[in-house]
Design a protein around this motif. Structure first.
Motif, short mmCIF file in Angstrom:
data_model
loop_
_atom_site.label_atom_id
_atom_site.label_comp_id
_atom_site.label_asym_id
_atom_site.label_seq_id
_atom_site.Cartn_x
_atom_site.Cartn_y
_atom_site.Cartn_z
N SER A 24 14.17 88.58 5.16
CA SER A 24 13.37 87.38 4.91
C SER A 24 12.15 87.67 4.04
O SER A 24 11.52 86.74 3.53
N GLU A 28 14.88 84.49 -2.48
CA GLU A 28 16.31 84.18 -2.48
C GLU A 28 17.06 84.88 -3.61
O GLU A 28 18.16 85.41 -3.41
N LYS A 31 18.17 88.51 -2.75
CA LYS A 31 18.92 88.81 -1.53
C LYS A 31 20.30 89.39 -1.79
O LYS A 31 20.86 90.07 -0.93
#
Length: 149
Positions: A24, A28, A31
């Motif tokens: 986290s 994004e 990832k």
């Protein structure tokens, strides 16, 4: 060893801090690199888990015979980093240096992971370079370094 890279998306980030072991803490768009990051964490025997680490990804087309980022033998280091709010410290990969509080030289630990999607396109040496030339240039050490890995 070998790893599998995600499909390229022209991602280009340099020294982005993230917390090792915490997906986290990555934006994004980064990832897809999580499996590679976990491989590094495992290779370090979880020593870095929970610590702030730095991610550099440079996805781009490279003309044959050219260098994607920087050519020649050189060192990389994060430079000055913030260890705690408002407190900056010169950091070197491996953490070696002089601990004035205890009046002892500290031994290297940790380090840097390097991976390339083009086989044989980069080399690394397991060496501690105390005083590189300007900009981290260590081309003058080439005759002493051997072939690298």
């Amino acid at each position: 060893g070998s790893v599998e890279f995600p499909p390229p998306t022209n991602l280009c980030i340099n020294m982005m801090p993230f917390r090792m072991g915490d997906v986290s803490s990555l934006p994004e768009e980064c990832k897809s690199y999580w499996p590679l990051i976990l491989a590094c964490q495992r290779a370090a025997m979880d020593e870095e888990k929970g610590k702030i680490c730095y991610l550099t990804v440079h996805e781009s087309h490279v003309v044959e015979g050219e260098s994607q980022r920087r050519s020649g033998i050189h060192t990389d280091a994060p430079g000055y980093i913030m260890r705690e709010p408002g407190r900056w410290k010169l950091a070197l990969w491996g953490g070696a240096g002089w601990n004035s509080a205890n009046r002892i030289a500290t031994l290297p630990h940790g380090g840097i992971f390097i991976a390339s999607s083009v086989s044989g396109s980069c080399r690394v040496w397991d060496a501690l370079v105390v005083a590189p030339n300007a900009g981290g240039d260590i081309e003058h050490l080439r005759p002493y370094l051997g072939n690298g890995a």
